[in-house]
Enzyme design. Sequence first.
Site, PDB file in Angstrom:
ATOM      1  N   SER A   1     -15.898  37.198  49.815  1.00  0.00           N
ATOM      2  CA  SER A   1     -14.890  37.244  48.756  1.00  0.00           C
ATOM      3  C   SER A   1     -13.532  36.827  49.322  1.00  0.00           C
ATOM      4  CB  SER A   1     -14.788  38.659  48.185  1.00  0.00           C
ATOM      5  OG  SER A   1     -14.176  39.492  49.146  1.00  0.00           O
ATOM      6  N   LYS A   2     -12.589  36.750  48.425  1.00  0.00           N
ATOM      7  CA  LYS A   2     -11.222  36.354  48.758  1.00  0.00           C
ATOM      8  C   LYS A   2     -10.691  37.164  49.957  1.00  0.00           C
ATOM      9  CE  LYS A   2      -7.745  33.807  47.513  1.00  0.00           C
ATOM     10  NZ  LYS A   2      -7.893  32.361  47.558  1.00  0.00           N
ATOM     11  N   ARG A   3     -11.133  38.396  50.015  1.00  0.00           N
ATOM     12  CA  ARG A   3     -10.723  39.302  51.089  1.00  0.00           C
ATOM     13  C   ARG A   3     -11.049  38.711  52.473  1.00  0.00           C
ATOM     14  NH1 ARG A   3     -13.387  43.359  53.049  1.00  0.00           N
ATOM     15  NH2 ARG A   3     -15.222  43.030  51.754  1.00  0.00           N
TER      16      ARG A   3
ATOM     17  N   GLY B   1     -10.697  35.748  53.342  1.00  0.00           N
ATOM     18  CA  GLY B   1      -9.925  34.522  53.560  1.00  0.00           C
ATOM     19  C   GLY B   1     -10.146  33.611  52.383  1.00  0.00           C
TER      20      GLY B   1
ATOM     21  N   ASP C   1     -10.521  26.541  47.567  1.00  0.00           N
ATOM     22  CA  ASP C   1      -9.783  27.012  48.747  1.00  0.00           C
ATOM     23  C   ASP C   1     -10.099  26.135  49.955  1.00  0.00           C
ATOM     24  OD1 ASP C   1      -8.668  29.152  47.467  1.00  0.00           O
ATOM     25  OD2 ASP C   1     -10.127  30.633  48.191  1.00  0.00           O
TER      26      ASP C   1
END
Length: 465
Positions: free
Chosen positions: A239-241, A243, A249
Amino acid sequence: MTVNVRFAPSPTGVLHIGSVRTALFNWLYARHNNGKFLLRIEDTDKLRSTDENTRLIFKILEWLQIDWDGDPVIQSSRIERHKEVALDLISKGKAYYCYCTPEELASKKEQCLKENRPYKYDGKCRNGNNNHDSNIKPVVRLKSELEGTTTVKDMVQGEVTVNNSQLDDLVLIRSDGTPTYMLSVVVDDHDMNITHVIRGDDHLTNTFRQIQIYKACGWDIPKFGHIPLIYGPDGAKLSKRHGAASAIDYMQLGYLPEAISNYLLRLGWSHGNDEIISREDAIKWFDFDNVGKSPSRFDMAKLQNLNAHYIKERTNESLLEYMLPFLKYELNNEVKNNILKGMDSLKERAKTIVELAESASIYIKAPEAYEDKCSKYATSMHLDLLNEIVEKIKNNEFSTNEEDLCNSVKEFAGSHNIKLIEIAQAIRGALCGKLASPSVFEIISIIGKEETIKRLESFINHYGQ
Ligand code: GLU
Ligand code: ZN
């Protein structure tokens, strides 16, 4: 063997890198088997779906050269067809109206929870419910099989069986008249002649219920392949967590499509010990025998190494083209040419296009600042030496030809009894504002005499005061 596969993303969020891998595996399977790769946008959740997310799905697939056959199917345009199938099932006695209210179901759920029993719909309306309040808008439920088992011979997970008694009568049409995901996905896959459903293994439990719908409709059941999800280094779903988790992205971080594609291919699929795999070979070799069952862990360092490899493989012209949007500046032709001249060395050290663009700035402008470490090479001794070098370049005693200059400066260092690195680093700081770059002699030969003098003098002035 006929192979028609599909990629069916929901535009309710930005496309996850795991979904990109699902797309890639589907695409490779289609191309390997001379089949069709179809695209379906599952946008029935109108509240959370956005046009922007849909646009990004197209953009990412195009970027990765994952081309789809025919026009994309927009799921929301097929709602009438989904409803028609549900009504047909009702008329055949395979589905029914359920008038249970949400409150009623919630209280039954609560009771189960209290008694520590798993909840499933109790089938109250299965055989008709004439006792309902006429204001209630019913849902439509499938009459699932009560006995026996359902088995999926999954291309990745192997044989998986559940008891039908565990499956409840799932909802096909909600009380507001909208079809559920379970219904839409089956109807669309059937109508699109999908032969193999390849998707993330978070959908495996749905598969048993979807098979019930296929059976009720009397349709052929496709083959299934559920690929493990991608996890972060800590074992949690990527997940975004961690990176970066969305495909966009990675695009913005300066990864090349061929590196992403190669990396995702190897994440969960292998061909001997091959790490670098071309598109042609991937198409030639891809099959489900070598797709692993265990979850994959995303390894950023590995992706970076692959990216560095593919950066070196690209032509200098294509790298320049690719890095332009990453630059903050408009470049004139002279600067572009200088970057091209320096590209062989620049691309040796870049792990991403962002780094490459950053490193190319030495050919775009003089440093606006010097990193702290530069001061180590800006003592009065260094500045005196730089002054002498400036003079020699000015009066053409030192040429700016790379090889000649290298020899001259070596000799100069020797005659001053000082290590070449001391002088080279001082020059580097002056030219680049930092202490890591390609050879300073190469840089000077590219930016030329005037620009070199200018940068050396600025450095001397900056530290000389
Ligand atoms: N739209 C679903 C998703 O994004 C995929 C459905 C499917 O592949 O069956 O997870
Ligand atoms: Zn009911």
